[in-house]
Design an enzyme around this catalytic site. Structure first.
Site, mmCIF file in Angstrom:
data_model
loop_
_atom_site.group_PDB
_atom_site.id
_atom_site.type_symbol
_atom_site.label_atom_id
_atom_site.label_comp_id
_atom_site.label_asym_id
_atom_site.label_seq_id
_atom_site.Cartn_x
_atom_site.Cartn_y
_atom_site.Cartn_z
ATOM 1 N N CYS A 198 -0.380 5.968 10.472
ATOM 2 C CA CYS A 198 0.811 5.261 10.937
ATOM 3 C C CYS A 198 0.452 3.959 11.636
ATOM 4 C CB CYS A 198 1.578 6.130 11.923
ATOM 5 S SG CYS A 198 2.361 7.508 11.138
ATOM 6 N N GLU B 194 0.845 -1.192 0.000
ATOM 7 C CA GLU B 194 0.000 0.000 0.000
ATOM 8 C C GLU B 194 0.879 1.239 0.000
ATOM 9 O OE1 GLU B 194 -3.862 -1.680 2.477
ATOM 10 O OE2 GLU B 194 -2.256 -0.695 3.567
#
Ligand code: SF4
Length: 374
Positions: free
Chosen positions: A340, A97
């Site tokens: 994150c 990704e």
């Protein structure tokens, strides 16, 4: 045939193979430069649309390399107001990704993946639950930039994988900073590491201008070891010595990431110990603390949770009151698992991804884990 008089295509890269193919077919060297101009100045990725090249050459390149200069294939995208996450199929296997972030100030940053999965097993990270499948090569890393939709203003190695555990990351950065290819200023390239010390040394030696970020996450080695098992091999203290040396030598800011987990590492004692640790270095004024509230993701410990906004602010205030430069990292895309620690190439929220996995006959879909085979 060895390629001469060309803008240094890295050995074993697709660019090198393309340059070789052009030369081997007897075309002059300027055809390769024209191809690079099409890719990097006109954003044309299909060989067939590179109208500056003769049809015979376009056909030859298509027959040899497939329709596009990129080897990585975009499969699906998922959008939130300031983040676009792209699921990509890597040609040598596995899915990765990338995340394009659009900041309110008008600039954009692309979060790049460097590995399929990751073998370092940090307990707060969805990618770490996958294990390491393999390193991406330099083409697979830089293709993510070409496929981002628009050229980002900066790139950050903060996607899937530990970039400095992958030797191809340095080759990818060679391409990213080369004016004949991506032409990014090194200051627009951030490399985030949990402290892979040999890779960090190599990075700072070869690309001293890039912006390094080292994950701290706890000032206490025993606790840090629980969060980041690599602490056993490369203690934070050694990494920070290298980082401080680099900051002092270059007179440039470097970053320390601190993932704030509710009730785990967000106490006043943590803030004070962290401040003491940073103030012990030669150039604490150049060590900037970047505080990131934890993002939950499937497979992570149930007792890890996001701290409240008040707790995050209190932690920031505390370290700042001790004289530390600290910022709260802007986080976008948590709602689409693009923030994150959340990337695992497995969420079914991608538009069209269910159909893709079904069409692949992908066994991962049956297990609800699109990332766990490659
Ligand atoms: S935080 Fe980075 S190094 Fe740790 S498991 Fe996740 S991807 Fe790997």
């Amino acid at each position: 045939m060895v390629v001469h008089h060309l803008p240094n295509p890295p050995p074993r890269s697709r660019y090198h193979a393309v340059a070789d193919a052009i030369a081997d077919a007897g075309f002059p060297a300027y055809r390769y430069r024209q191809l690079l101009h099409a890719v990097f100045h006109r954003a044309v990725l299909d060989f067939a649309s590179m109208h500056e090249l003769p049809i015979r050459l376009r056909d030859l390149l298509t027959a040899r390399f497939g329709p596009r200069i990129t080897a990585v294939e975009p499969l699906a995208t998922q959008r939130s107001p300031r983040a676009t996450k792209t699921l990509l199929a890597a040609p040598r296997g596995g899915r990765i990704e990338s995340v394009l972030l659009s900041y309110p100030a008008g600039w954009s940053s692309l979060c790049l993946s460097s590995q399929v999965g990751c073998g370092l097993g940090c307990t707060f990270c969805a990618t770490g639950t996958m294990g390491l499948r393999r390193n991406l090569d330099a083409d697979e890393i830089t293709d993510q930039v070409l496929l981002a939709g628009a050229r980002p203003d900066s790139v950050a190695f903060m996607g899937m994988g530990e970039p400095l555990a992958n030797p191809h990351t340095l080759t990818a950065i060679d391409l990213l900073v080369d004016p004949a290819y991506f032409g990014f200023s090194p200051r627009r390239i951030t490399v985030s590491t949990v402290g892979f010390l040999p890779g960090m040394r190599r990075l700072l030696d070869r690309h001293p201008g890039v912006v390094p970020t080292v994950s701290v996450h706890s000032p206490y080695p025993d606790q840090r070891r629980e969060l980041i098992p690599l602490e056993d091999r490369y203690p934070l203290a050694e990494c920070l010595d290298v980082l401080d040396e680099h900051a002092a030598h270059s007179n440039r800011r470097v970053y320390l990431a601190y993932l704030l987990i509710d009730g785990v590492n967000d106490s006043t004692a943590h803030a004070d110990a962290l401040a003491r640790q940073i103030l012990g270095y030669r150039r604490p004024d150049l060590l900037v603390l970047s505080v990131i509230p934890f993002n939950p993701a499937p497979g992570l410990p149930a007792d890890y949770s996001t701290p409240s906004a008040e707790a995050t602010t209190a932690f920031l205030r505390r370290v700042r009151s001790r004289g530390i430069r600290a910022v709260r990292r802007n986080q976008f895309g948590a709602d689409i698992d693009a923030a994150c620690g959340q990337l695992a190439a497995r969420r079914p929220g991608f538009v069209g991804v269910e159909e893709i996995l079904r069409a692949d006959g992908d066994p991962r879909r049956r297990r609800g884990d699109a990332a766990s085979s490659g």
